[in-house]
Design a protein around this motif. Sequence first.
Motif, short mmCIF file in Angstrom:
data_model
loop_
_atom_site.label_atom_id
_atom_site.label_comp_id
_atom_site.label_asym_id
_atom_site.label_seq_id
_atom_site.Cartn_x
_atom_site.Cartn_y
_atom_site.Cartn_z
N ARG A 61 61.45 29.88 -15.02
CA ARG A 61 62.77 30.10 -14.44
C ARG A 61 63.32 28.80 -13.90
O ARG A 61 62.55 27.92 -13.53
N PRO A 62 64.59 28.62 -13.73
CA PRO A 62 65.66 29.54 -14.09
C PRO A 62 66.08 29.40 -15.56
O PRO A 62 65.69 28.44 -16.22
N CYS A 64 68.44 39.19 -14.50
CA CYS A 64 69.22 38.21 -13.73
C CYS A 64 70.72 38.33 -13.99
O CYS A 64 71.53 37.93 -13.16
N CYS A 107 71.42 39.11 -9.50
CA CYS A 107 70.46 38.11 -9.05
C CYS A 107 69.71 38.67 -7.86
O CYS A 107 70.31 39.11 -6.88
N MET A 108 68.37 38.66 -7.97
CA MET A 108 67.57 39.21 -6.89
C MET A 108 67.13 38.12 -5.92
O MET A 108 66.33 38.37 -5.02
N GLY A 109 67.59 36.92 -6.14
CA GLY A 109 67.27 35.82 -5.23
C GLY A 109 65.81 35.44 -5.23
O GLY A 109 65.17 35.34 -4.19
N CYS A 110 65.26 35.21 -6.43
CA CYS A 110 63.83 34.92 -6.53
C CYS A 110 63.48 33.55 -5.98
O CYS A 110 62.33 33.29 -5.65
N GLY A 111 64.47 32.69 -5.91
CA GLY A 111 64.20 31.34 -5.40
C GLY A 111 64.37 30.25 -6.44
O GLY A 111 64.54 29.08 -6.11
N ALA A 112 64.32 30.63 -7.70
CA ALA A 112 64.32 29.62 -8.76
C ALA A 112 65.64 28.85 -8.86
O ALA A 112 65.66 27.70 -9.33
N SER A 113 66.72 29.46 -8.39
CA SER A 113 68.00 28.77 -8.52
C SER A 113 68.02 27.49 -7.69
O SER A 113 68.80 26.58 -7.95
N CYS A 122 72.08 29.58 -12.12
CA CYS A 122 71.20 30.06 -13.16
C CYS A 122 72.02 30.53 -14.36
O CYS A 122 73.09 31.10 -14.18
S1 SF4 Z 1 67.59 33.03 -8.72
FE1 SF4 Z 1 68.02 32.84 -10.92
S2 SF4 Z 1 66.08 33.32 -11.88
FE2 SF4 Z 1 65.93 34.07 -9.77
S3 SF4 Z 1 66.59 36.21 -9.85
FE3 SF4 Z 1 68.41 35.01 -9.39
S4 SF4 Z 1 69.32 34.61 -11.41
FE4 SF4 Z 1 67.22 35.25 -11.79
#
Ligand code: SF4
Lengths: 611, 216
Positions: A280-281, A591, A595-601, A609
């Motif tokens: 990711r992302p 995504c 966006c679940m806010g996983c941190g990868a952005s 992303c």
């Molecule tokens: S931050 Fe990016 S990769 Fe993570 S959940 Fe949101 S859109 Fe998907």
Amino acid sequence: MTPKLRRVLTRVQKPARYTGGEYNQIVKDKAAVDLRMAFCFPDTYEIGMSNLGLQILYGTINAEPGMWCERCFAPWGDMEEELRREGIPLYALESGDPLTAFDAIGFSLGYEMAYTSVLNMLDLAGLPVRSADRTALTPLVFAGGTSCVNPEPMADFMDLFVLGEGEELDVELLRLLRKAKGENWTKDEFLRRVMDIPGVYVPRFYTPVYNDNGTLSRVDREPCTPETVRKRVVEDLDTAFFPTKCVVPSTEIVHDRVVLEVMRGCIRGCRFCQAGFVYRPVRRHSTDFLLEKAKAALLNSGYEEITLSSLSTSDFKGLPELADGLLDWCEPRKISLSLPSLRADNFSMALMERVQKVRKTGLTFAPEAGSQRLRDVINKNVTEEDVLHSCRVAFEGGWNTLKLYFMLGLPTETDEDVVAIARLAEKVLHTWREYASNKSRGVKITVSTSMFVPKPHTPFEWEAQVTVEEYLRRVKLLRESIHSRSIVYNWHEPHVSLIEAALSRGDRRMGAVLEEVWKTGGRLDSWSDYFSMDRWLAAFQTCGLDPAFYALRERGEDELFPWDVIDVGVRKSYLARERREAYAGRVTPDCRVKCMGCGASSLLERRACDE
Amino acid sequence: MSRLLFKKTGRAVFISHLDLMRTMQRVFLRAGLPIRHTEGFNPHPYMNFALPLSVGTESVCELMDFELTKSFDPAALPALLNEVSPEGIEAAAVYESPRKFKDIKWLDIEARLFYDKRTWMGEALRDFYAAPEVVIEKKTKRSTARVDVKPLIAALEISDEAENVTLLRARLAAQDPALSPAQLLSALTQLAPELAPDDAAFRRIEVYDKDMVLFR
Ligand code: SF4
């Protein structure tokens, strides 16, 4: 080529993989080069040359003035024997020079079962396998690649690790090494200063401390080190190096075709999938860019097949335009297009028909679990309806062989879930009976299962793997649940998966096990010709470790993991949340839906992303 | 059909026959001159090699017939092909020829015999091959036959190139039946192991028809 090597090559199988000299290989004038790198792939030539990462980094580094990157692969057993007997050190293909003549030796570590081959290759080069025993600055030995997201099992052997995508990182590293060489730095001095480059992990400055129960208690680190090392990503794919002058092997390899990478990362978030979290992302190439590069790559290689590559190509936004554009160009030239990793849910009939016109290849779907309940647990957002609909389209289109992939031993799996695999396969068969355009040729549905391996940096990193015995019991249950002769069932050998599970979540003590396995003859362990469970178990015992501790143990919610030092962008707390959702049987939207806010952005500075 | 005369030397000698077909097809494609494919269910390219070459053997006289999908200038073709060939594959000439590969009868070869410990082996080898009959066992798919190889050798010159390298220059039967350079040396392994070299390198030099006229 020396007469000694020529003589050896007349005695081994498939010698063309040891010669170099392929079209598009890069040869530079040694006198005009001040940094030489050997890109080492710890598996056979056929596997390594099919690796897109190799082609990308080979091109990237060779595009740097004054740097020359060559290739080196693991020899097959017969070649290794000859090299050892004749005293020929392992050499790089382009120049034929031994690895010891290089400034940097970089290993690509994509999967754990290749680790023993790394040790063997270092030894074949005449180098000590342990980093501490290599005191000179050069050759610097380092590694990168997917399985380095847990670097600890290989930490004793590598001088450093590069985390994430290498296009920028590797060049920065090699530039610093060139400077260090020119200014006669010591190895220690270099390793301290190289940590200024983001994405570099130098394991010797981190010392793990263990609890009495064997779990990690803390990591003592030198003041100069960062607490965690963040992986690197290329922010704008279209401006990074893109390989269009690939080395074209003169002997057959696994993927003998142009591999066109359309995007990186995956929007889906299947909870078992390591690639889905650590890449990711999502970033993508533009369609026009890809069309232009595809043509160049085909013209420059003479390949007659091109494949689109990514974790989930159906999710590539420009797919219809790209496929149409490619087919318009490829069809009159009799070049075929293959589209692997299409998802069952949005399989497009029109697209498939066009692809089929050029060449019909076998179809593969990976529902991964047989029941909807379990597919929800693993967040594989595909319904039975989706699968059957895609099968219907395929059968109507004339396909009559289909492969279905599943995993056994997924968290929360019950016997009903196992039997559901058989039921699903039967429904697929039923769909064929109902819709096949041509029934006279019969149908072959292949069901494959492998044993689930919990991986670091996924929501299942806390999970216990099922035992080999339990896996085999489920295999038997599934086999007995399949009644039709049109359905063939293959299951993967579970022992390798057990070792893979132990290695992938291993700690630094695993280095001793790897060294022992290698010393007792282990290498090329991803090949059944070479893998020996007895050898691995004996090595674990010699080292006073138990594979069950690593593979079969469910971890506590708060346990400190050996790989926590590596930050891939996705937060551990997010993974824990996903795990809770899994147990609740709740799916997480992709995504693009939300966006679940996983941190990868946060790995991106200039864009969002999936832009 | 057009004919290509090419060399396969250096690192390319380890490319197998099957791989060479694939490699050649790609060379032509890269040159922008695709080889024509047969029509039908399982199309394969129109290309045909004169005498399949063993892995490890060098050659400066390989012949390949082919047909392209578009017209081209034969004189310009070798340079175009060489621009996009792997190391060691080198096009020498392209031309039209009415002659059939089956008319090839003789093949000039060089064999370099390497001895690790023995020296000046030329004379002993000359004596060995001077015998009126040299009968070896030749393995075919099903059986082994005993064959006198002398009639399959039209000429043989043996000289020491260095103290432990002896050069054999021979004209051998090319096909129906053939005597390969390896079989020429298997006479030593079978009948006079004390003369058999520790290592040997082979090179094809030229092909001839039954009248000893250069075959093109
Ligand atoms: S931050 Fe990016 S990769 Fe993570 S959940 Fe949101 S859109 Fe998907």
